[in-house]
Scaffold this motif. Sequence first.
Motif, PDB file in Angstrom:
ATOM      1  N   ILE A 150       0.847  -1.202   0.000  1.00  0.00           N
ATOM      2  CA  ILE A 150       0.000   0.000   0.000  1.00  0.00           C
ATOM      3  C   ILE A 150       0.884   1.254   0.000  1.00  0.00           C
ATOM      4  N   GLU A 151       1.949   1.200   0.793  1.00  0.00           N
ATOM      5  CA  GLU A 151       2.824   2.368   0.888  1.00  0.00           C
ATOM      6  C   GLU A 151       3.513   2.640  -0.457  1.00  0.00           C
ATOM      7  N   ILE A 152       3.975   1.582  -1.097  1.00  0.00           N
ATOM      8  CA  ILE A 152       4.665   1.774  -2.380  1.00  0.00           C
ATOM      9  C   ILE A 152       3.683   2.286  -3.437  1.00  0.00           C
ATOM     10  N   PHE A 153       2.450   1.826  -3.387  1.00  0.00           N
ATOM     11  CA  PHE A 153       1.442   2.356  -4.317  1.00  0.00           C
ATOM     12  C   PHE A 153       1.229   3.851  -4.073  1.00  0.00           C
ATOM     13  N   GLN A 154       1.299   4.232  -2.808  1.00  0.00           N
ATOM     14  CA  GLN A 154       1.139   5.668  -2.493  1.00  0.00           C
ATOM     15  C   GLN A 154       2.331   6.467  -2.985  1.00  0.00           C
ATOM     16  N   ILE A 155       3.517   5.944  -2.732  1.00  0.00           N
ATOM     17  CA  ILE A 155       4.734   6.661  -3.138  1.00  0.00           C
ATOM     18  C   ILE A 155       4.726   6.902  -4.644  1.00  0.00           C
ATOM     19  N   PHE A 156       4.401   5.872  -5.394  1.00  0.00           N
ATOM     20  CA  PHE A 156       4.455   6.005  -6.857  1.00  0.00           C
ATOM     21  C   PHE A 156       3.140   6.534  -7.441  1.00  0.00           C
ATOM     22  N   GLU A 157       2.243   6.896  -6.557  1.00  0.00           N
ATOM     23  CA  GLU A 157       0.942   7.441  -6.964  1.00  0.00           C
ATOM     24  C   GLU A 157       0.253   6.563  -8.009  1.00  0.00           C
ATOM     25  N   LEU A 158       0.226   5.286  -7.721  1.00  0.00           N
ATOM     26  CA  LEU A 158      -0.475   4.355  -8.607  1.00  0.00           C
ATOM     27  C   LEU A 158      -1.902   4.233  -8.071  1.00  0.00           C
ATOM     28  N   ASP A 159      -2.727   5.168  -8.447  1.00  0.00           N
ATOM     29  CA  ASP A 159      -4.062   5.140  -7.861  1.00  0.00           C
ATOM     30  C   ASP A 159      -4.913   4.074  -8.553  1.00  0.00           C
ATOM     31  N   TYR A 160      -5.610   3.325  -7.712  1.00  0.00           N
ATOM     32  CA  TYR A 160      -6.413   2.210  -8.225  1.00  0.00           C
ATOM     33  C   TYR A 160      -7.884   2.547  -8.053  1.00  0.00           C
ATOM     34  N   ASP A 161      -8.698   1.889  -8.880  1.00  0.00           N
ATOM     35  CA  ASP A 161     -10.139   2.136  -8.792  1.00  0.00           C
ATOM     36  C   ASP A 161     -10.785   1.282  -7.721  1.00  0.00           C
ATOM     37  N   LYS A 162     -10.097   0.188  -7.358  1.00  0.00           N
ATOM     38  CA  LYS A 162     -10.674  -0.698  -6.340  1.00  0.00           C
ATOM     39  C   LYS A 162      -9.543  -1.434  -5.636  1.00  0.00           C
ATOM     40  N   LEU A 163      -9.698  -1.590  -4.333  1.00  0.00           N
ATOM     41  CA  LEU A 163      -8.735  -2.398  -3.582  1.00  0.00           C
ATOM     42  C   LEU A 163      -9.515  -3.570  -3.016  1.00  0.00           C
ATOM     43  N   GLU A 164      -9.041  -4.776  -3.261  1.00  0.00           N
ATOM     44  CA  GLU A 164      -9.790  -5.904  -2.720  1.00  0.00           C
ATOM     45  C   GLU A 164      -8.877  -6.984  -2.163  1.00  0.00           C
ATOM     46  N   TYR A 165      -9.473  -7.827  -1.346  1.00  0.00           N
ATOM     47  CA  TYR A 165      -8.718  -8.878  -0.681  1.00  0.00           C
ATOM     48  C   TYR A 165      -9.283 -10.225  -1.114  1.00  0.00           C
ATOM     49  N   GLN A 166      -8.424 -11.048  -1.656  1.00  0.00           N
ATOM     50  CA  GLN A 166      -8.878 -12.335  -2.186  1.00  0.00           C
ATOM     51  C   GLN A 166      -9.551 -13.204  -1.128  1.00  0.00           C
ATOM     52  N   SER A 167      -9.071 -13.115   0.103  1.00  0.00           N
ATOM     53  CA  SER A 167      -9.605 -14.005   1.147  1.00  0.00           C
ATOM     54  C   SER A 167     -11.117 -13.829   1.325  1.00  0.00           C
ATOM     55  N   LYS A 168     -11.630 -12.654   0.963  1.00  0.00           N
ATOM     56  CA  LYS A 168     -13.079 -12.427   1.122  1.00  0.00           C
ATOM     57  C   LYS A 168     -13.892 -13.253   0.122  1.00  0.00           C
ATOM     58  N   ASN A 169     -13.234 -13.743  -0.919  1.00  0.00           N
ATOM     59  CA  ASN A 169     -13.976 -14.446  -1.975  1.00  0.00           C
ATOM     60  C   ASN A 169     -13.915 -15.964  -1.875  1.00  0.00           C
ATOM     61  N   ILE A 170     -13.274 -16.465  -0.833  1.00  0.00           N
ATOM     62  CA  ILE A 170     -13.034 -17.916  -0.748  1.00  0.00           C
ATOM     63  C   ILE A 170     -14.300 -18.747  -0.990  1.00  0.00           C
ATOM     64  N   ASN A 171     -15.408 -18.332  -0.392  1.00  0.00           N
ATOM     65  CA  ASN A 171     -16.631 -19.142  -0.547  1.00  0.00           C
ATOM     66  C   ASN A 171     -17.110 -19.186  -1.994  1.00  0.00           C
ATOM     67  N   ILE A 172     -16.918 -18.075  -2.691  1.00  0.00           N
ATOM     68  CA  ILE A 172     -17.301 -18.071  -4.121  1.00  0.00           C
ATOM     69  C   ILE A 172     -16.390 -19.026  -4.895  1.00  0.00           C
ATOM     70  N   HIS A 173     -15.104 -19.014  -4.532  1.00  0.00           N
ATOM     71  CA  HIS A 173     -14.180 -19.929  -5.220  1.00  0.00           C
ATOM     72  C   HIS A 173     -14.634 -21.372  -5.004  1.00  0.00           C
ATOM     73  N   ILE A 174     -15.055 -21.660  -3.790  1.00  0.00           N
ATOM     74  CA  ILE A 174     -15.493 -23.037  -3.486  1.00  0.00           C
ATOM     75  C   ILE A 174     -16.774 -23.376  -4.272  1.00  0.00           C
ATOM     76  N   ASP A 175     -17.670 -22.384  -4.411  1.00  0.00           N
ATOM     77  CA  ASP A 175     -18.891 -22.622  -5.216  1.00  0.00           C
ATOM     78  C   ASP A 175     -18.519 -23.027  -6.640  1.00  0.00           C
ATOM     79  N   PHE A 176     -17.521 -22.320  -7.197  1.00  0.00           N
ATOM     80  CA  PHE A 176     -17.117 -22.670  -8.569  1.00  0.00           C
ATOM     81  C   PHE A 176     -16.446 -24.048  -8.607  1.00  0.00           C
ATOM     82  N   LEU A 177     -15.726 -24.361  -7.537  1.00  0.00           N
ATOM     83  CA  LEU A 177     -15.107 -25.690  -7.453  1.00  0.00           C
ATOM     84  C   LEU A 177     -16.199 -26.767  -7.536  1.00  0.00           C
TER      85      LEU A 177
END
Length: 412
Positions: free
Chosen positions: A57-84
Motif C-alpha cells: 500500500i505504501e509503495i502504491f502511495q509513493i508512486f501514486e499508482l491510484d487504483y479504482d478498487k482495492l480488494e482482498y482475495q480471502s473475502k472471496n473464498i466461498n465463491i471460489h469453493i462454489d465454482f469448485l
Amino acid sequence: MTITRFAPSPTGSFHIGSLRTAIYNYLFAKKNKGKFILRIEDTDELRSNKKFLDEIIEIFQIFELDYDKLEYQSKNINIHIDFLEILIKKNYVYKSDEGPYKFKVNREVDSFSYKDVILGLIKIPNENIEDFSVARSNKKPTFILSNMIDDHLDQITNVIRGNDHSINTIKQIMLSQALSFIPIKYAHIPLIHDLKGKKLSKRNNVTNVSGYIDMGYRKEALFNFIIKLGNNFNDIEILDKEKSIKNFELNKTVLSPAKFDIDKLNYYNNYYLENLSYDDFISCIKKETMKKIKNFNIKEVFKPILKRSFNNEDINNELKNLVEFIYEKKTYNILKNEIMLLKQIQNTTKESQTYDIFIEKLEKNDLSFKKTGKLLRKILVNFNSKLPIESIIKFFGIKIVNDMISAITENE
Ligand code: GLU
C-alpha cells in the motif's frame, strides 16, 4: 472497457520486478481509459504478513499508482469453493487418490496453446501438462483457481504479469473454458536479469523497492528506470507518468530478459536530482546534517551539489564535507608562502561586503582563483569538498571567509 489488475501476494518484500508489473498494468489501464484494480492475494495464511501488505500500500502511495478498487482475495473464498463445486459436478474436477482435487486435462488434443500479447503463440504438448490441483483435499482452492475466478469476477480484460506464470495461464484458460467465462487477454513480461544474465537475486543485488527508496533514490528516477526495462517507449528517455501513459505499447515489450543496470538507474537519479527545486533539495537533507549547515547559505551550493549527486546520501555527504573541517577544529600545516598569499588576499579584500566586490578586487590585483583558489579551498574546507571554490565562498559568506583568513594571519 479495459480492466487490469495487479495481484500481489503479501508474502515477501515488494520486488523491483513486481513494481514494473504493477506500473505496466496501471499504464495499460490509463492508456485505454480503463480501470485498474489492486487485488491482495492473501489466501496463503501461513505466509501472508501484514508487514508486506502495508509495504504494498505504501509503495502504491509513493508512486501514486491510484487504483479504482482495492480488494482482498480471502473475502472471496466461498465463491471460489462454489465454482469448485460446479467443476466437480460437471466432471471437470475429481478428487485424486493423493487427496487434492484435480482438473482433468483433455487428452484428445495434441497440444494446448494461446496467443500471448508479448510472447506470441505459446504452445505446450499435451503430455507436458499433467492433471493439476485446483483445491486441497479440504476443498481449499489453490492459487490457479482463486486467481482465475477473481479475474472473472473483476471482469478483468487484460492480465499482465511475470513470465513465470505462463504455464499457469494455459491451465487457467482450461478452467475458464470449462466454466464458459469470457476469455481474457494475457501478456507475460520477461523477467529482470542482472548484468551477468542471471535472475536478479537477493544475494547479489538489492531486489526490493524499499531498499532503493532507503538508499535515497528518487521515485521519479525509479519509475523512469523500471518502466524502461524491456520497453522503449518510442525511444523517449525521460518519462513522467503522463508521457509514459501516452507512449506505452505493451506489445512492444521485448522478449529477452531485461538487464538491470545500476549505472542506468544512477543516470536517471542524477537527472531528476539536477532538476530538483530548492525546496525539494531541502527536503533531502537529514536532520543531523541540517543542524550543522543551517547558518550558512545553502542556496548557493544546491545547484552544484545536485550536479554531482546520484542520491540523497551524496547530497548529505557533500553538505557535510563543506562543514566537516570547521567542526573538527583540526589545524593544518600552513606554509610561509601561503601565509604571504593569504595576507595579500586579506589586504586586497578586507573591505569587501559582497562576493562580487570580493572577486573583483582579487582579479584586479592579480589574485584570481587560478592563483588563490587552491589555498582558499585549503583553509576553508581542507580539501574535503570538491565543489567550485566560488560556491564554497558564497556558502560561507564573505564575512566568515574574511574571519577565517584573519584567524590564520593574526596567529602568525
Ligand atoms: N499472487 C500472484 C503472484 O504474486 C499473482 C500473479 C498474477 O498476477 O496473476 O505471483
